[in-house]
Design a protein around this motif. Structure first.
Motif, PDB file in Angstrom:
ATOM      1  N   ALA A  46      83.232 113.193  12.410  1.00 45.88           N
ATOM      2  CA  ALA A  46      82.630 113.843  11.247  1.00 45.88           C
ATOM      3  C   ALA A  46      81.290 114.474  11.607  1.00 45.88           C
ATOM      4  O   ALA A  46      80.937 115.544  11.090  1.00 45.88           O
ATOM      5  CB  ALA A  46      82.453 112.828  10.115  1.00 45.88           C
ATOM      6  N   SER A  47      80.551 113.822  12.500  1.00 48.28           N
ATOM      7  CA  SER A  47      79.265 114.375  12.933  1.00 48.28           C
ATOM      8  C   SER A  47      79.455 115.685  13.682  1.00 48.28           C
ATOM      9  O   SER A  47      78.662 116.619  13.518  1.00 48.28           O
ATOM     10  CB  SER A  47      78.541 113.360  13.820  1.00 48.28           C
ATOM     11  N   LEU A  48      80.511 115.777  14.490  1.00 48.29           N
ATOM     12  CA  LEU A  48      80.784 117.030  15.192  1.00 48.29           C
ATOM     13  C   LEU A  48      81.211 118.117  14.210  1.00 48.29           C
ATOM     14  O   LEU A  48      80.838 119.289  14.365  1.00 48.29           O
ATOM     15  CB  LEU A  48      81.870 116.812  16.247  1.00 48.29           C
ATOM     16  N   CYS A 142      80.867 121.099  34.670  1.00 48.76           N
ATOM     17  CA  CYS A 142      79.976 122.178  35.099  1.00 48.76           C
ATOM     18  C   CYS A 142      79.604 123.073  33.920  1.00 48.76           C
ATOM     19  O   CYS A 142      78.441 123.497  33.788  1.00 48.76           O
ATOM     20  CB  CYS A 142      80.642 123.010  36.195  1.00 48.76           C
ATOM     21  N   THR A 143      80.575 123.351  33.049  1.00 51.48           N
ATOM     22  CA  THR A 143      80.299 124.199  31.889  1.00 51.48           C
ATOM     23  C   THR A 143      79.360 123.508  30.910  1.00 51.48           C
ATOM     24  O   THR A 143      78.442 124.133  30.362  1.00 51.48           O
ATOM     25  CB  THR A 143      81.612 124.571  31.189  1.00 51.48           C
ATOM     26  N   VAL A 144      79.578 122.221  30.664  1.00 52.85           N
ATOM     27  CA  VAL A 144      78.700 121.475  29.758  1.00 52.85           C
ATOM     28  C   VAL A 144      77.277 121.433  30.309  1.00 52.85           C
ATOM     29  O   VAL A 144      76.303 121.644  29.573  1.00 52.85           O
ATOM     30  CB  VAL A 144      79.248 120.054  29.531  1.00 52.85           C
ATOM     31  N   LEU A 145      77.156 121.178  31.607  1.00 52.81           N
ATOM     32  CA  LEU A 145      75.820 121.184  32.216  1.00 52.81           C
ATOM     33  C   LEU A 145      75.177 122.565  32.122  1.00 52.81           C
ATOM     34  O   LEU A 145      73.961 122.681  31.916  1.00 52.81           O
ATOM     35  CB  LEU A 145      75.920 120.740  33.684  1.00 52.81           C
ATOM     36  N   THR A 146      75.992 123.599  32.263  1.00 53.56           N
ATOM     37  CA  THR A 146      75.469 124.959  32.147  1.00 53.56           C
ATOM     38  C   THR A 146      74.880 125.204  30.761  1.00 53.56           C
ATOM     39  O   THR A 146      73.775 125.744  30.618  1.00 53.56           O
ATOM     40  CB  THR A 146      76.586 125.975  32.427  1.00 53.56           C
ATOM     41  N   VAL A 147      75.616 124.800  29.730  1.00 52.81           N
ATOM     42  CA  VAL A 147      75.153 125.011  28.354  1.00 52.81           C
ATOM     43  C   VAL A 147      73.922 124.153  28.058  1.00 52.81           C
ATOM     44  O   VAL A 147      72.949 124.621  27.456  1.00 52.81           O
ATOM     45  CB  VAL A 147      76.286 124.696  27.358  1.00 52.81           C
ATOM     46  N   VAL A 148      73.942 122.885  28.508  1.00 48.22           N
ATOM     47  CA  VAL A 148      72.841 121.971  28.208  1.00 48.22           C
ATOM     48  C   VAL A 148      71.567 122.371  28.951  1.00 48.22           C
ATOM     49  O   VAL A 148      70.456 122.306  28.402  1.00 48.22           O
ATOM     50  CB  VAL A 148      73.244 120.528  28.553  1.00 48.22           C
ATOM     51  N   LEU A 149      71.712 122.790  30.207  1.00 51.81           N
ATOM     52  CA  LEU A 149      70.543 123.100  31.027  1.00 51.81           C
ATOM     53  C   LEU A 149      70.089 124.550  30.915  1.00 51.81           C
ATOM     54  O   LEU A 149      69.105 124.929  31.538  1.00 51.81           O
ATOM     55  CB  LEU A 149      70.847 122.790  32.496  1.00 51.81           C
ATOM     56  N   GLN A 150      70.810 125.356  30.133  1.00 53.62           N
ATOM     57  CA  GLN A 150      70.466 126.769  30.042  1.00 53.62           C
ATOM     58  C   GLN A 150      69.037 126.997  29.529  1.00 53.62           C
ATOM     59  O   GLN A 150      68.309 127.838  30.088  1.00 53.62           O
ATOM     60  CB  GLN A 150      71.475 127.496  29.155  1.00 53.62           C
ATOM     61  N   PRO A 151      68.568 126.303  28.464  1.00 60.53           N
ATOM     62  CA  PRO A 151      67.174 126.512  28.042  1.00 60.53           C
ATOM     63  C   PRO A 151      66.154 126.146  29.118  1.00 60.53           C
ATOM     64  O   PRO A 151      65.157 126.853  29.308  1.00 60.53           O
ATOM     65  CB  PRO A 151      67.048 125.595  26.814  1.00 60.53           C
ATOM     66  N   ILE A 152      66.416 125.052  29.841  1.00 61.41           N
ATOM     67  CA  ILE A 152      65.502 124.637  30.904  1.00 61.41           C
ATOM     68  C   ILE A 152      65.513 125.648  32.047  1.00 61.41           C
ATOM     69  O   ILE A 152      64.458 126.001  32.602  1.00 61.41           O
ATOM     70  CB  ILE A 152      65.873 123.235  31.406  1.00 61.41           C
ATOM     71  N   ALA A 153      66.708 126.129  32.401  1.00 65.46           N
ATOM     72  CA  ALA A 153      66.812 127.114  33.482  1.00 65.46           C
ATOM     73  C   ALA A 153      66.098 128.407  33.116  1.00 65.46           C
ATOM     74  O   ALA A 153      65.415 129.023  33.950  1.00 65.46           O
ATOM     75  CB  ALA A 153      68.281 127.386  33.787  1.00 65.46           C
ATOM     76  N   LYS A 154      66.225 128.817  31.861  1.00 64.66           N
ATOM     77  CA  LYS A 154      65.542 130.033  31.423  1.00 64.66           C
ATOM     78  C   LYS A 154      64.029 129.851  31.493  1.00 64.66           C
ATOM     79  O   LYS A 154      63.294 130.765  31.883  1.00 64.66           O
ATOM     80  CB  LYS A 154      65.969 130.371  30.000  1.00 64.66           C
ATOM     81  N   LEU A 176      72.179 124.928  21.610  1.00 59.43           N
ATOM     82  CA  LEU A 176      73.020 125.808  20.815  1.00 59.43           C
ATOM     83  C   LEU A 176      72.228 126.215  19.576  1.00 59.43           C
ATOM     84  O   LEU A 176      71.610 125.356  18.926  1.00 59.43           O
ATOM     85  CB  LEU A 176      74.331 125.123  20.389  1.00 59.43           C
ATOM     86  N   SER A 177      72.254 127.483  19.250  1.00 62.02           N
ATOM     87  CA  SER A 177      71.519 127.953  18.082  1.00 62.02           C
ATOM     88  C   SER A 177      72.153 127.408  16.818  1.00 62.02           C
ATOM     89  O   SER A 177      73.372 127.526  16.612  1.00 62.02           O
ATOM     90  CB  SER A 177      71.519 129.485  18.057  1.00 62.02           C
ATOM     91  N   HIS A 178      71.359 126.781  15.950  1.00 63.90           N
ATOM     92  CA  HIS A 178      71.876 126.215  14.715  1.00 63.90           C
ATOM     93  C   HIS A 178      70.748 126.153  13.698  1.00 63.90           C
ATOM     94  O   HIS A 178      69.583 126.282  14.022  1.00 63.90           O
ATOM     95  CB  HIS A 178      72.443 124.821  14.965  1.00 63.90           C
ATOM     96  N   LYS A 179      71.118 125.941  12.461  1.00 65.68           N
ATOM     97  CA  LYS A 179      70.148 125.842  11.383  1.00 65.68           C
ATOM     98  C   LYS A 179      70.129 124.393  10.902  1.00 65.68           C
ATOM     99  O   LYS A 179      71.005 123.938  10.161  1.00 65.68           O
ATOM    100  CB  LYS A 179      70.525 126.779  10.230  1.00 65.68           C
ATOM    101  N   ALA A 180      69.129 123.628  11.385  1.00 65.98           N
ATOM    102  CA  ALA A 180      68.992 122.225  11.003  1.00 65.98           C
ATOM    103  C   ALA A 180      68.427 122.129   9.595  1.00 65.98           C
ATOM    104  O   ALA A 180      67.783 123.057   9.107  1.00 65.98           O
ATOM    105  CB  ALA A 180      68.076 121.503  11.992  1.00 65.98           C
ATOM    106  N   THR A 198      72.558 118.369  22.176  1.00 71.99           N
ATOM    107  CA  THR A 198      73.006 117.919  23.495  1.00 71.99           C
ATOM    108  C   THR A 198      74.178 116.958  23.364  1.00 71.99           C
ATOM    109  O   THR A 198      75.177 117.071  24.092  1.00 71.99           O
ATOM    110  CB  THR A 198      71.863 117.245  24.258  1.00 71.99           C
ATOM    111  N   TRP A 199      74.054 116.009  22.424  1.00 67.20           N
ATOM    112  CA  TRP A 199      75.169 115.062  22.204  1.00 67.20           C
ATOM    113  C   TRP A 199      76.425 115.805  21.769  1.00 67.20           C
ATOM    114  O   TRP A 199      77.522 115.525  22.268  1.00 67.20           O
ATOM    115  CB  TRP A 199      74.780 114.045  21.138  1.00 67.20           C
ATOM    116  N   ALA A 200      76.279 116.759  20.843  1.00 68.98           N
ATOM    117  CA  ALA A 200      77.441 117.493  20.347  1.00 68.98           C
ATOM    118  C   ALA A 200      78.113 118.284  21.466  1.00 68.98           C
ATOM    119  O   ALA A 200      79.349 118.353  21.545  1.00 68.98           O
ATOM    120  CB  ALA A 200      77.024 118.430  19.214  1.00 68.98           C
ATOM    121  N   THR A 201      77.316 118.858  22.367  1.00 67.84           N
ATOM    122  CA  THR A 201      77.879 119.626  23.480  1.00 67.84           C
ATOM    123  C   THR A 201      78.644 118.728  24.440  1.00 67.84           C
ATOM    124  O   THR A 201      79.760 119.051  24.872  1.00 67.84           O
ATOM    125  CB  THR A 201      76.761 120.363  24.222  1.00 67.84           C
ATOM    126  N   VAL A 202      78.048 117.581  24.784  1.00 64.61           N
ATOM    127  CA  VAL A 202      78.705 116.643  25.699  1.00 64.61           C
ATOM    128  C   VAL A 202      79.977 116.079  25.065  1.00 64.61           C
ATOM    129  O   VAL A 202      81.029 115.973  25.718  1.00 64.61           O
ATOM    130  CB  VAL A 202      77.736 115.508  26.079  1.00 64.61           C
TER     131      VAL A 202
END
Length: 395
Positions: A46-48, A142-154, A176-180, A198-202
């Motif tokens: 439900a959280s996802l 590899c894809t999950v790490l790419t998405v999670v680390l993308q802000p840090i890499a930028k 991931l861009s979202h409206k909290a 990060t949790w949702a992506t993993v």
């Protein structure tokens, strides 16, 4: 280390689907019998679903920025696919478990037979499924790490962006861009939002791993079962007497009827998801190619390219193995003609009925529109290129 991890994933009671079933149980796609654990997994699911809803809310607020909007929709559609997987698997869990039970029992029966040729086929498709499963898991990680680390890499590889963050003219990117439901411009709110995304992506990556690998392995099994059935049909007259031939014919008929039945059930569960996969992959591929062409950072281009490769690989796996099953469905009838049927006049009627039944084709579809074949995959790539051309001309 790798052998130790592999041994932990294997299950002696499930020689074929051992790692896949453990993954399904670990990520909660197959709900546990324990009521407390079941509630925990349902809350995680439900959280996802909640996360998928708030990322779509953000699209309204960033609609004026085309590049950011394209990036957000690309990732959001992948999250939507995972939500559909959860909902359909839980809703149709009885059908999924019936198919898994059939695959497991049929595999064990085939392994119990002392036939050198069939044992070779079984070992071949089991080894192939392990390679596909572990390779797919690696690609997803590899894809999950790419998405999670993308802000840090930028932040690390873009001096201009780093300076903008320091002087306050630009905010630090989200995973991931979202409206909290709160303002995450401040540090405490930002940390909460970052942890949640990060949790949702993993978690979404784990669901992709579990669902896709079990589906692909089931498709590989159907191909292997058709090959085993072909071998059994070539040995219809090995017993010699009429009673043995009738028993062999009856066994092949029942085996093929059961295979067609569960292949239809499996296709009914998978087909709606594959239709969404086609749409998401087409849009994600053309959006990724467009972003690669306009991106100035080499690191961002590599990250976007990796995401595009993952999306294409997902659909290719399904189309490739769906094509193999359609091709293998011709095999059992060919096995009957290789059995030496012309030497036996006493059971030609039964052999004729068997060949008529084996003439049925086993195939998997993406909705009601097309079959999962390599030709369909090529057409999807052509469609994605057409969308890309449309976007570039519009811009």
């Amino acid at each position: 280390m790798l052998k130790l991890i592999q041994s932990k994933l294997e299950d002696p009671n499930e020689p074929f689907l051992g790692p896949n079933l453990k993954s399904l149980h670990f990520w909660g796609i197959i709900l546990p019998n324990n009521a407390f654990k079941r509630k925990i997994y349902m809350c995680m699911h439900a959280s996802l679903l909640l996360f998928a809803s708030i990322v779509y809310v953000d699209i309204w607020f960033i609609r004026s920025d085309f590049d950011l909007l394209l990036k957000s929709i690309k990732y959001n559609l992948l999250t939507t696919i995972n939500c559909v997987k959860i909902v359909t698997f839980v809703a149709w869990q009885g059908e999924w478990l019936d198919v898994i039970k059939y695959v497991s029992n049929a595999d064990k029966k085939s392994r119990a037979k002392n036939n050198e040729v069939q044992n070779g086929i079984i070992q071949s498709y089991t080894r192939y499924c392990r390679v596909v499963t572990y390779s797919y898991w690696f690609l997803t990680c590899c894809t999950v790490l790419t998405v999670v680390l993308q802000p840090i890499a930028k932040y690390c590889f873009s001096p201009a962006y780093r300076e903008s963050v320091r002087n306050g003219s630009e905010l630090f990117d989200q995973v991931l861009s979202h409206k909290a439901p709160f303002n995450y411009d401040h540090v405490p709110e930002y940390i909460i939002a970052l942890t949640y995304t990060t949790w949702a992506t993993v978690y979404a990556g784990g669901l992709i791993n579990s669902f896709d690998t079990i589906s692909i392995c089931i498709m590989v099994f159907f191909k292997g079962e058709l090959q085993l059935l072909e071998n059994s049909c070539t040995m219809l007259f090995e017993g010699g007497d009429k009673g043995s031939v009738f028993r062999n014919v009856r066994e092949c008929q029942n085996r093929h009827a059961e295979l067609v039945k569960y292949a239809s059930v499996f296709n009914g569960c998978l087909s709606p998801i594959m239709f969404l996969y086609v749409l998401v992959t087409s849009f994600g591929l053309c959006a990724s190619v467009y972003q690669i062409t306009i991106e100035t950072s080499t690191m961002q281009r590599l990250l976007t390219a990796e995401y595009a490769i993952f999306g294409v690989a997902q659909l290719l796996f399904y189309c490739w193995h769906g094509h193999d099953v359609i091709h293998a469905s011709h095999s059992p009838m060919r096995g009957v003609f290789e059995s030496g049927w012309w030497k036996h006049n006493h059971c030609r009627k039964e052999i004729l009925l068997l060949t008529g039944q084996l003439d049925q084709r086993v195939y998997f579809t993406a909705g009601p529109f097309f079959n999962l074949t390599l030709g369909s995959f090529v057409n999807i790539l052509k469609g994605a290129y057409s969308y890309y051309t449309l976007i570039t001309q519009k811009q």
